[in-house]
Scaffold this motif. Sequence first.
Motif, short mmCIF file in Angstrom:
data_model
loop_
_atom_site.label_atom_id
_atom_site.label_comp_id
_atom_site.label_asym_id
_atom_site.label_seq_id
_atom_site.Cartn_x
_atom_site.Cartn_y
_atom_site.Cartn_z
N ASP A 28 -7.31 -9.52 1.91
CA ASP A 28 -6.89 -10.89 2.43
C ASP A 28 -5.46 -11.02 2.62
OD1 ASP A 28 -9.55 -11.66 2.57
OD2 ASP A 28 -9.65 -12.68 0.56
N LEU A 29 -4.70 -10.17 1.62
CA LEU A 29 -3.12 -10.26 1.90
C LEU A 29 -2.64 -9.85 3.25
CD1 LEU A 29 -2.26 -8.98 -1.59
CD2 LEU A 29 -1.81 -11.42 -0.66
N LYS A 30 -3.45 -9.09 3.87
CA LYS A 30 -3.07 -8.25 5.10
C LYS A 30 -3.41 -9.51 6.24
CE LYS A 30 -4.08 -3.71 3.68
NZ LYS A 30 -4.85 -2.63 3.84
N ASP A 31 -4.15 -10.55 6.04
CA ASP A 31 -4.59 -11.62 7.05
C ASP A 31 -3.37 -12.42 7.32
OD1 ASP A 31 -5.75 -13.51 8.59
OD2 ASP A 31 -7.49 -13.64 7.28
N SER A 32 -2.89 -12.25 8.24
CA SER A 32 -1.47 -13.32 8.77
C SER A 32 -2.16 -14.72 8.84
CB SER A 32 -0.88 -12.82 10.24
OG SER A 32 -2.22 -12.98 11.13
N ARG A 33 -3.30 -15.20 8.96
CA ARG A 33 -3.53 -16.50 8.96
C ARG A 33 -3.52 -17.24 7.70
NH1 ARG A 33 -9.42 -15.68 11.25
NH2 ARG A 33 -9.28 -13.99 9.54
N ILE A 34 -3.40 -16.67 6.64
CA ILE A 34 -3.20 -17.06 5.17
C ILE A 34 -1.93 -17.61 4.87
CG2 ILE A 34 -3.81 -16.54 2.86
CD1 ILE A 34 -6.14 -14.86 3.71
N ASP A 35 -1.85 -18.68 4.47
CA ASP A 35 -0.49 -19.25 4.04
C ASP A 35 0.26 -18.64 3.01
OD1 ASP A 35 1.37 -21.40 4.30
OD2 ASP A 35 0.88 -22.27 2.26
N CYS A 62 -5.86 4.03 -11.20
CA CYS A 62 -5.01 3.04 -11.30
C CYS A 62 -4.04 3.01 -10.09
CB CYS A 62 -4.41 2.76 -12.69
SG CYS A 62 -5.59 2.14 -14.06
N VAL A 63 -3.52 4.43 -10.01
CA VAL A 63 -2.64 4.72 -9.04
C VAL A 63 -3.04 4.47 -7.70
CG1 VAL A 63 -1.54 6.59 -7.83
CG2 VAL A 63 -1.66 6.66 -10.13
N ASN A 64 -4.43 4.22 -7.35
CA ASN A 64 -4.85 3.94 -5.84
C ASN A 64 -4.68 2.41 -5.84
OD1 ASN A 64 -5.66 6.36 -5.54
ND2 ASN A 64 -7.76 6.40 -6.45
N TYR A 65 -4.47 1.64 -6.98
CA TYR A 65 -4.55 0.35 -6.66
C TYR A 65 -3.29 -0.71 -6.87
CZ TYR A 65 -9.45 0.15 -6.14
OH TYR A 65 -10.89 0.41 -5.47
N ILE A 66 -2.13 0.37 -6.94
CA ILE A 66 -0.82 -0.24 -6.91
C ILE A 66 -0.44 -0.83 -5.75
CG2 ILE A 66 1.56 0.38 -7.13
CD1 ILE A 66 0.85 2.77 -8.85
N ILE A 67 -0.02 -2.13 -5.65
CA ILE A 67 0.13 -2.88 -4.52
C ILE A 67 1.04 -1.99 -3.45
CG2 ILE A 67 1.09 -4.89 -3.48
CD1 ILE A 67 0.25 -6.47 -5.85
N PRO A 68 0.65 -1.83 -2.17
CA PRO A 68 1.51 -1.25 -1.31
C PRO A 68 2.71 -2.02 -1.11
CG PRO A 68 -0.67 -1.30 -0.34
CD PRO A 68 -0.58 -2.00 -1.69
N THR A 69 3.88 -1.41 -0.65
CA THR A 69 5.29 -2.24 -0.25
C THR A 69 5.10 -2.88 0.83
OG1 THR A 69 5.97 -0.09 0.85
CG2 THR A 69 6.56 -0.32 -1.49
N LYS A 70 4.29 -2.67 1.72
CA LYS A 70 4.33 -3.69 2.89
C LYS A 70 3.73 -4.99 2.50
CE LYS A 70 2.75 -0.09 6.05
NZ LYS A 70 1.66 0.51 6.91
N ILE A 71 2.76 -5.10 1.47
CA ILE A 71 2.16 -6.29 1.02
C ILE A 71 2.91 -6.99 -0.12
CG2 ILE A 71 0.07 -7.25 0.14
CD1 ILE A 71 -1.38 -5.08 1.25
N LYS A 72 3.97 -6.47 -0.67
CA LYS A 72 4.60 -6.96 -1.82
C LYS A 72 5.57 -8.03 -1.25
CE LYS A 72 5.30 -3.46 -5.40
NZ LYS A 72 6.00 -2.55 -6.11
N ASN A 73 6.22 -8.13 -0.33
CA ASN A 73 7.12 -9.01 0.01
C ASN A 73 6.39 -10.10 0.78
OD1 ASN A 73 9.20 -7.53 -0.94
ND2 ASN A 73 9.44 -6.48 1.17
#
Length: 73
Positions: A28-35, A62-73
């Motif tokens: 869902d974080l990758k969805d540009s329609r979400i505010d 756990c390493v597999n679920y660290i938030i990717p840097t693209k999504i952090k900001n």
Amino acid sequence: MLGLIIHEKEKLEIQYLLKREMDEILHDLKDSRIDHIVKRAMKERYKILFSLFTRVAPHSECVNYIIPTKIKN
């Protein structure tokens, strides 16, 4: 501080549920329609879920679920 005694099967079920929820949030974080405000709340929820996940899952998972840097900001 609380303690919890669970069987291995229950631990695996908790891991599965947390992974599923975190995967859904990451998707869902990758969805540009979400505010942006909603995404910020989703990130806060993800941090809580990830914290729980680190308590029941091995480090390699756990390493597999660290938030990717693209999504952090």
